[in-house]
Design a protein around this motif. Sequence first.
Motif, PDB file in Angstrom:
ATOM      1  N   MET A  34       0.833  -1.198   0.000  1.00  0.00           N
ATOM      2  CA  MET A  34       0.000   0.000   0.000  1.00  0.00           C
ATOM      3  C   MET A  34       0.874   1.256   0.000  1.00  0.00           C
ATOM      4  O   MET A  34       0.581   2.246  -0.693  1.00  0.00           O
ATOM      5  N   GLY A  35       1.945   1.214   0.771  1.00  0.00           N
ATOM      6  CA  GLY A  35       2.872   2.344   0.782  1.00  0.00           C
ATOM      7  C   GLY A  35       3.496   2.584  -0.583  1.00  0.00           C
ATOM      8  O   GLY A  35       3.652   3.741  -1.017  1.00  0.00           O
ATOM      9  N   GLU A  36       3.839   1.500  -1.271  1.00  0.00           N
ATOM     10  CA  GLU A  36       4.411   1.627  -2.617  1.00  0.00           C
ATOM     11  C   GLU A  36       3.399   2.225  -3.593  1.00  0.00           C
ATOM     12  O   GLU A  36       3.753   3.048  -4.451  1.00  0.00           O
ATOM     13  N   ILE A  89      -5.753   1.883  -3.967  1.00  0.00           N
ATOM     14  CA  ILE A  89      -5.313   2.233  -2.610  1.00  0.00           C
ATOM     15  C   ILE A  89      -6.469   2.085  -1.628  1.00  0.00           C
ATOM     16  O   ILE A  89      -6.299   1.566  -0.522  1.00  0.00           O
ATOM     17  N   ASP A  90      -7.655   2.524  -2.032  1.00  0.00           N
ATOM     18  CA  ASP A  90      -8.844   2.365  -1.173  1.00  0.00           C
ATOM     19  C   ASP A  90      -9.119   0.892  -0.888  1.00  0.00           C
ATOM     20  O   ASP A  90      -9.466   0.520   0.239  1.00  0.00           O
ATOM     21  N   GLN A  91      -8.964   0.048  -1.901  1.00  0.00           N
ATOM     22  CA  GLN A  91      -9.197  -1.383  -1.714  1.00  0.00           C
ATOM     23  C   GLN A  91      -8.143  -1.978  -0.783  1.00  0.00           C
ATOM     24  O   GLN A  91      -8.460  -2.838   0.056  1.00  0.00           O
ATOM     25  N   ALA A  92      -6.897  -1.509  -0.918  1.00  0.00           N
ATOM     26  CA  ALA A  92      -5.836  -1.993  -0.031  1.00  0.00           C
ATOM     27  C   ALA A  92      -6.152  -1.658   1.420  1.00  0.00           C
ATOM     28  O   ALA A  92      -5.924  -2.468   2.327  1.00  0.00           O
ATOM     29  N   GLU A  93      -6.701  -0.451   1.641  1.00  0.00           N
ATOM     30  CA  GLU A  93      -7.091  -0.069   3.001  1.00  0.00           C
ATOM     31  C   GLU A  93      -8.124  -1.048   3.553  1.00  0.00           C
ATOM     32  O   GLU A  93      -8.012  -1.506   4.704  1.00  0.00           O
ATOM     33  N   LYS A  94      -9.126  -1.385   2.746  1.00  0.00           N
ATOM     34  CA  LYS A  94     -10.180  -2.308   3.197  1.00  0.00           C
ATOM     35  C   LYS A  94      -9.616  -3.696   3.493  1.00  0.00           C
ATOM     36  O   LYS A  94      -9.989  -4.339   4.486  1.00  0.00           O
ATOM     37  N   ASP A  95      -8.706  -4.161   2.635  1.00  0.00           N
ATOM     38  CA  ASP A  95      -8.120  -5.493   2.827  1.00  0.00           C
ATOM     39  C   ASP A  95      -7.295  -5.553   4.119  1.00  0.00           C
ATOM     40  O   ASP A  95      -7.367  -6.542   4.870  1.00  0.00           O
ATOM     41  N   ILE A  96      -6.514  -4.504   4.360  1.00  0.00           N
ATOM     42  CA  ILE A  96      -5.674  -4.479   5.561  1.00  0.00           C
ATOM     43  C   ILE A  96      -6.535  -4.343   6.812  1.00  0.00           C
ATOM     44  O   ILE A  96      -6.274  -4.992   7.835  1.00  0.00           O
ATOM     45  N   GLU A  97      -7.565  -3.525   6.727  1.00  0.00           N
ATOM     46  CA  GLU A  97      -8.478  -3.381   7.859  1.00  0.00           C
ATOM     47  C   GLU A  97      -9.127  -4.719   8.215  1.00  0.00           C
ATOM     48  O   GLU A  97      -9.229  -5.085   9.394  1.00  0.00           O
ATOM     49  N   ALA A 148      -1.654   0.222  15.509  1.00  0.00           N
ATOM     50  CA  ALA A 148      -0.930   1.222  14.732  1.00  0.00           C
ATOM     51  C   ALA A 148      -1.214   1.068  13.240  1.00  0.00           C
ATOM     52  O   ALA A 148      -1.404   2.059  12.519  1.00  0.00           O
ATOM     53  N   ALA A 149      -1.265  -0.180  12.777  1.00  0.00           N
ATOM     54  CA  ALA A 149      -1.540  -0.427  11.352  1.00  0.00           C
ATOM     55  C   ALA A 149      -2.910   0.118  10.956  1.00  0.00           C
ATOM     56  O   ALA A 149      -3.075   0.706   9.871  1.00  0.00           O
ATOM     57  N   LEU A 150      -3.901  -0.049  11.834  1.00  0.00           N
ATOM     58  CA  LEU A 150      -5.241   0.473  11.547  1.00  0.00           C
ATOM     59  C   LEU A 150      -5.234   1.986  11.416  1.00  0.00           C
ATOM     60  O   LEU A 150      -5.964   2.555  10.597  1.00  0.00           O
ATOM     61  N   LYS A 151      -4.414   2.649  12.217  1.00  0.00           N
ATOM     62  CA  LYS A 151      -4.301   4.110  12.122  1.00  0.00           C
ATOM     63  C   LYS A 151      -3.520   4.514  10.866  1.00  0.00           C
ATOM     64  O   LYS A 151      -3.863   5.485  10.180  1.00  0.00           O
ATOM     65  N   MET A 152      -2.466   3.767  10.565  1.00  0.00           N
ATOM     66  CA  MET A 152      -1.601   4.096   9.427  1.00  0.00           C
ATOM     67  C   MET A 152      -2.344   4.048   8.098  1.00  0.00           C
ATOM     68  O   MET A 152      -2.149   4.899   7.230  1.00  0.00           O
ATOM     69  N   ILE A 153      -3.213   3.048   7.947  1.00  0.00           N
ATOM     70  CA  ILE A 153      -3.883   2.910   6.648  1.00  0.00           C
ATOM     71  C   ILE A 153      -4.854   4.056   6.392  1.00  0.00           C
ATOM     72  O   ILE A 153      -5.118   4.395   5.231  1.00  0.00           O
TER      73      ILE A 153
END
Length: 228
Positions: free
Chosen positions: A19-21, A52-60, A82-87
């Motif tokens: 996601m960062g990339e 990027i939006d989809q990556a946020e949902k997947d990580i969440e 922390a990961a939840l805040k970062m995304i």
Amino acid sequence: MRNKFDMQLDSLKEQLTNMGELCEVAITKATEAILEGKEEQAREVILADEEIDQAEKDIERLCLKLLLQQQPVAKDLRQISAALKMITDMERIGDQASDIAEILLSTDLKMEMNNKDIGVMAQAAAKMVRESVRAYVEQNMMLAKKVMTADDEVDRLFDKIRQEIIEYIAKENGDGGEDAVDLIMVAKYLERIGDHATNIAEWVEFSVTGNHRIATEVHERKSAGEVK
């Protein structure tokens, strides 16, 4: 059970890196599109924002799975929180890269002003995003602090660009005002990206130490009687 948790935690780090990339590429492409007038590249950035939006949902989804199924303790819990805040910050970075691209597509931007500093600012902001995520993956506090310090340079570049635009408008007797406003918006979006990367670095600090900068500052002010 622990081995399964560690594998899922590794997957979380990998997804955060990806996601960062995506965010880093979006920043670079959006800025190149603006500076070189590449409308097709601007459209690619806008489409990438959906990824990027989809990556946020997947990580969440993965974070919630880890919280509910694995019952993590102490440091593991901090890493997931922390990961939840970062995304959230990374999703906003994607939005702001998309906003930069939208400027090119919605205006007749000619870019007649000196814009070298915009490119430098974009590189600095993209590097902050990359290094803040790497700091999380490596649990590297020195790198996180380096990102926080780098935000001062991004802010300095914003101030410099703003002053250059003011001088340009004065020199041209107001001509090119619309382009100047668009350019200052690009710089402001990049400045905000730097702020979000700093937020990510601060959540890295929380994941490593258990302390969060803002919460610590509020506590200190309360102790001093400054906050009720």
